[in-house]
Design an enzyme around this catalytic site. Structure first.
Site, mmCIF file in Angstrom:
data_model
loop_
_atom_site.group_PDB
_atom_site.id
_atom_site.type_symbol
_atom_site.label_atom_id
_atom_site.label_comp_id
_atom_site.label_asym_id
_atom_site.label_seq_id
_atom_site.Cartn_x
_atom_site.Cartn_y
_atom_site.Cartn_z
ATOM 1 N N LYS A 113 45.393 29.983 37.818
ATOM 2 C CA LYS A 113 46.045 31.344 38.072
ATOM 3 C C LYS A 113 47.451 31.372 37.253
ATOM 4 O O LYS A 113 48.287 31.199 37.879
ATOM 5 C CB LYS A 113 46.451 31.592 39.622
ATOM 6 C CG LYS A 113 46.447 32.917 40.114
ATOM 7 C CD LYS A 113 46.385 33.160 41.396
ATOM 8 C CE LYS A 113 46.298 34.591 41.810
ATOM 9 N NZ LYS A 113 45.138 35.348 41.780
ATOM 10 N N ARG B 230 45.958 25.479 45.444
ATOM 11 C CA ARG B 230 45.606 26.051 44.142
ATOM 12 C C ARG B 230 46.842 26.268 43.130
ATOM 13 O O ARG B 230 46.698 26.102 41.831
ATOM 14 C CB ARG B 230 45.047 27.514 44.394
ATOM 15 C CG ARG B 230 44.453 28.055 43.147
ATOM 16 C CD ARG B 230 43.583 29.202 43.620
ATOM 17 N NE ARG B 230 44.555 30.267 43.735
ATOM 18 C CZ ARG B 230 43.996 31.654 44.410
ATOM 19 N NH1 ARG B 230 42.792 31.962 44.665
ATOM 20 N NH2 ARG B 230 44.931 32.524 44.817
HETATM 21 C C1 LIG Z 1 43.843 35.711 42.198
HETATM 22 C C2 LIG Z 1 42.699 35.775 41.603
HETATM 23 C C3 LIG Z 1 41.593 36.233 42.341
HETATM 24 C C4 LIG Z 1 41.509 36.174 43.848
HETATM 25 O O1 LIG Z 1 41.691 35.303 44.503
HETATM 26 P P1 LIG Z 1 42.141 35.196 46.152
HETATM 27 O O2 LIG Z 1 42.594 34.034 46.343
HETATM 28 O O3 LIG Z 1 41.104 35.431 46.802
HETATM 29 O O4 LIG Z 1 43.315 36.304 46.265
HETATM 30 C C5 LIG Z 1 40.142 36.380 41.460
HETATM 31 N N1 LIG Z 1 40.233 36.266 40.207
HETATM 32 C C6 LIG Z 1 41.505 36.106 39.555
HETATM 33 C C7 LIG Z 1 41.449 36.118 38.107
HETATM 34 C C8 LIG Z 1 42.611 36.044 40.094
HETATM 35 O O5 LIG Z 1 43.921 35.731 39.369
#
Ligand SMILES: *Cc1c(COP(=O)(O)O)cnc(C)c1O
Length: 338
Positions: free
Chosen positions: A183, A80
């Site tokens: 992210k 990711r």
């Molecule tokens: C990090 C994040 C999540 C959760 O992702 P995980 O991989 O389950 O920790 C969900 N929504 C947003 C906007 C995020 O930044």
């Protein structure tokens, strides 16, 4: 051992012993460097500071019932981060380097991995930033990949108890063709004001709607949304949400438990039909939602009328936690032993 009161750890920053850094310069990644310094020394014209060339990850290491330390699906976070890097034109970190750094930083700080059974864990925050000086608007030629860790307690002070959330229509987190699926810090910056107002109005989090039509559920603040009805786990299929690894894992667990899994748009009116709803992500795993208030219309959707999390949400949460803490067979091969 550290002198930490594991039971009352907040979800916050606590200094540990070491962090790691790795620099991309002259077209290649250097070695992983161990540092005890909490500060970064970067050029004031770094692209991360001006043009948002920044992406991060979040994952946890758990001390299992057998005393071993487990990282949960770190390759998925590595993949990711690669997507996020490409999304804002940064040099991607090779997935093997990413996983190696995660294991190494946990080992270096092993005394901060909370003991089994305290509801606490070691949170890892890998980050990638553009550090080359640039004033013209373009991508940096230099990057820093860094990973720090901090022991954390539960994300919501309520723990595994229903939270109240609010639907907001006067803010968007991400544009339809924007960076919502990456992210990157910019998405968080865009969500802070709405979340802060939500807190002041008494809600733990907010639900953002799709920015284009305002018809569908998009993201639950910094977490993904899911609903459960008729033995079916439903979660939004939208290219503006972040692909949560927790959500992906819950879908696999749900299917394994015999539930149907649907990845599709969720119109707001459908909120009336769910038996259980929740938010999911690494920080809280699942936050069961007890009520959703539409800030504009005043309509309130209620769940968990007995004040407790729903049955299926509880089972999903328990299974995921049990796998992460080594209590249940890891039949999907998700854990990486450090
Ligand atoms: C990090 C994040 C999540 C959760 O992702 P995980 O991989 O389950 O920790 C969900 N929504 C947003 C906007 C995020 O930044």
């Amino acid at each position: 051992m550290s002198n930490i009161d594991w039971k009352s750890l907040p979800f916050g920053y606590l200094k540990t012993d070491y962090n790691l850094r790795c620099y991309f310069k002259n077209g290649q990644w250097g070695d992983l460097e161990v540092s005890a310094d909490e500060n970064l020394n970067i050029h004031m014209a770094s692209t991360c500071l001006h043009y948002g060339q920044e992406a991060f990850e979040g994952m946890k290491a758990f001390r299992g019932i057998d005393g071993k330390v487990r990282l949960f699906r770190p390759e998925e976070n590595g993949k990711r981060l690669e997507l996020s890097a490409n999304g804002v034109m940064m040099q991607p970190v090779p997935v093997e380097l990413f996983v190696e750094a995660c294991k190494k930083v946990v080992k270096l700080n092993e005394r901060f991995v909370p003991p089994y059974g305290e509801g606490a864990s070691l949170y890892l925050r890998p980050m990638l930033i553009g550090v080359g000086p640039q004033v013209g608007v373009k991508a940096s030629a230099e990057y820093m990949f860094a990973v720090f860790v901090t022991p954390v307690g539960p994300y919501f002070k309520e723990g595994f108890n229903p939270i109240k959330v609010q639907i907001v229509r006067d803010y968007d987190r991400a544009a339809p063709l924007g960076t919502g699926t990456f992210k990157v810090g910019g998405n968080y910056a865009a969500s802070l004001a709405a979340i802060d107002r939500g807190h002041k109005e008494g809600y733990s989090s907010v639900l953002f709607l799709d920015a284009k039509e305002k018809k569908y559920i998009d993201e639950a603040g910094p977490a993904n949304f899911f609903g459960i009805k008729n033995n079916t786990y439903v979660t939004p299929d939208s290219h503006t949400i972040l692909r949560s690894i927790t959500n992906m894992s819950l879908r696999e667990l749900a299917a394994d438990m015999g539930l149907k899994v649907e990845l599709r748009s969720i119109p707001i009116e459908e909120l009336d039909t769910f038996e259980e709803v929740g938010a999911c992500g690494t920080a809280a795993v699942i936050s069961p939602i007890g009520s959703i208030t539409d800030r504009e219309t005043g309509k309130v959707y209620e769940y968990c009328k007995d004040g407790k999390a729903g049955k299926i949400s509880t089972q999903l949460y328990e299974r995921l936690r049990a796998i992460q803490e080594g209590e249940m067979e890891d039949k999907f091969g998700w854990n990486v032993i450090v």
